[in-house]
Scaffold this active site. Sequence first.
Site, PDB file in Angstrom:
ATOM      1  N   HIS A 182      59.495  75.297  35.068  1.00 14.20           N
ATOM      2  CA  HIS A 182      58.489  75.766  34.117  1.00 14.20           C
ATOM      3  C   HIS A 182      57.418  74.728  33.837  1.00 14.20           C
ATOM      4  O   HIS A 182      56.595  74.914  32.936  1.00 14.20           O
ATOM      5  CB  HIS A 182      59.169  76.173  32.812  1.00 14.20           C
ATOM      6  CG  HIS A 182      60.114  77.317  32.975  1.00 14.20           C
ATOM      7  ND1 HIS A 182      59.721  78.514  33.540  1.00 14.20           N
ATOM      8  CD2 HIS A 182      61.424  77.456  32.676  1.00 14.20           C
ATOM      9  CE1 HIS A 182      60.759  79.334  33.572  1.00 14.20           C
ATOM     10  NE2 HIS A 182      61.806  78.716  33.063  1.00 14.20           N
ATOM     11  N   ARG A 232      56.915  81.323  29.596  1.00 11.08           N
ATOM     12  CA  ARG A 232      56.329  82.658  29.654  1.00 11.08           C
ATOM     13  C   ARG A 232      54.904  82.683  30.182  1.00 11.08           C
ATOM     14  O   ARG A 232      54.311  83.743  30.351  1.00 11.08           O
ATOM     15  CB  ARG A 232      56.392  83.320  28.280  1.00 11.08           C
ATOM     16  CG  ARG A 232      57.572  84.260  28.189  1.00 11.08           C
ATOM     17  CD  ARG A 232      57.688  84.861  26.819  1.00 11.08           C
ATOM     18  NE  ARG A 232      58.815  84.282  26.116  1.00 11.08           N
ATOM     19  CZ  ARG A 232      59.233  84.685  24.936  1.00 11.08           C
ATOM     20  NH1 ARG A 232      58.611  85.642  24.311  1.00 11.08           N
ATOM     21  NH2 ARG A 232      60.261  84.129  24.381  1.00 11.08           N
ATOM     22  N   ARG A 290      36.719  92.258   2.452  1.00  8.94           N
ATOM     23  CA  ARG A 290      36.883  92.697   3.823  1.00  8.94           C
ATOM     24  C   ARG A 290      37.800  93.918   3.845  1.00  8.94           C
ATOM     25  O   ARG A 290      38.645  94.084   2.986  1.00  8.94           O
ATOM     26  CB  ARG A 290      37.505  91.564   4.633  1.00  8.94           C
ATOM     27  CG  ARG A 290      37.225  91.633   6.085  1.00  8.94           C
ATOM     28  CD  ARG A 290      38.049  90.658   6.875  1.00  8.94           C
ATOM     29  NE  ARG A 290      38.227  91.192   8.197  1.00  8.94           N
ATOM     30  CZ  ARG A 290      37.270  91.168   9.119  1.00  8.94           C
ATOM     31  NH1 ARG A 290      36.109  90.599   8.854  1.00  8.94           N
ATOM     32  NH2 ARG A 290      37.468  91.712  10.285  1.00  8.94           N
ATOM     33  N   PRO A 344      54.319  78.519  18.784  1.00  7.53           N
ATOM     34  CA  PRO A 344      53.557  77.443  18.159  1.00  7.53           C
ATOM     35  C   PRO A 344      52.364  77.980  17.378  1.00  7.53           C
ATOM     36  O   PRO A 344      51.506  78.658  17.934  1.00  7.53           O
ATOM     37  CB  PRO A 344      53.090  76.599  19.349  1.00  7.53           C
ATOM     38  CG  PRO A 344      53.870  77.074  20.525  1.00  7.53           C
ATOM     39  CD  PRO A 344      54.242  78.475  20.245  1.00  7.53           C
ATOM     40  N   ARG A 346      52.793  93.299  15.806  1.00  8.92           N
ATOM     41  CA  ARG A 346      53.635  92.121  15.605  1.00  8.92           C
ATOM     42  C   ARG A 346      54.751  92.485  14.631  1.00  8.92           C
ATOM     43  O   ARG A 346      54.487  93.193  13.640  1.00  8.92           O
ATOM     44  CB  ARG A 346      52.841  90.950  15.028  1.00  8.92           C
ATOM     45  CG  ARG A 346      51.697  90.478  15.897  1.00  8.92           C
ATOM     46  CD  ARG A 346      52.182  89.766  17.131  1.00  8.92           C
ATOM     47  NE  ARG A 346      51.086  89.379  18.007  1.00  8.92           N
ATOM     48  CZ  ARG A 346      50.746  90.034  19.122  1.00  8.92           C
ATOM     49  NH1 ARG A 346      51.405  91.109  19.492  1.00  8.92           N
ATOM     50  NH2 ARG A 346      49.753  89.613  19.867  1.00  8.92           N
TER      51      ARG A 346
END
Length: 302
Positions: free
Chosen positions: A93, A113, A179, A2, A290
Amino acid sequence: MPELPEAETIVRGLRAHILNSRILSIDFPRARYFRPQFEEPVEHYLESRIIDIFRHGKSVIIQVKTLEEAERFLVIRLGMTGQLLLGDHTDRHTHAIFCLDSPGMRLCFRDSRQFGKMLFVKDWRPIFRSQKTLSLRHQKKAAPEAYALNKLNRQPFTLPASDPLKISAGEFLSIFWKRRGMIKAALLNQHLLVGVGNIYADESLFAARIHPKQRIQRLSKQRLLKYFTLLVKILNNAIDLGGSSISDFVGATNVLGEFQLEHRVYGRTGEKCLRRGCSGLIKHTVVSSRSTHYCPLCQRRI
DNA sequence: ATATGGCCCTGGTTGC
DNA sequence: TGCAACCAGGGCCATA
């Protein structure tokens, strides 16, 4: 997982059904494995009325008014697999069950999880800044017990104020312009901007034809502004389609999102680039630990 | 200030 | 077919 559009989808689903409901009971059936964090006892939330439901970044926030007319907040971080479901969804869960005053109406929090978090707080707003993080670190050495308590109390306040759907292009520039570091790493950094996760970082960078490992300081203002426009467009588009259902995501009424059908790079490693006239194959790499997907022909580093 | 890697956790996939 | 190893990664943390 999400991200902003998925959290927004959940919020819209909840708003349509449980706004103004009263919370009759709160159960944590698996308290051994899942511990919500409380600023004050859970009893203060019983008989409270849900007066608003909104989102900040990827967090779902439920605002209630207690019997004593005090405002309190319930902040839910969905983590990787968190779900907020209306109806009876009790299984192994399910970590929190809210019974509401509408007949048979329940709000269940599921999270296989267990990366999700649930915080019962007096205020959700971001008043916690990096300087305090520093003092907290000192405290950890000096007084470990106080540290543990303060850490708990302060956690909800680590939410920063910036949200790609709420800030202006100028504010976006002030965060990222000049940045250092890789663009995707900065986008995933929730201290800078809340709401963008792995999927929407990859998809928006592809749309803007920016390499995920692009050094930010080498991007022009115009390029960053263009990127911001496309990011907002993609997030809005994903919200319209009910989010991306990759593994576990469903809306509050157990409906699947459809934006995963629109993904152009995420999860398409080795497949052909979908941009017309491009013969590139989608590559996979790792940024900020990732998995990262991009087209080596469309997204070149400068 | 930025980068890296570990940790939490379970379910799905891969490999032997 | 069975079982083990591995991978997914949001947020946080320690360390470099």
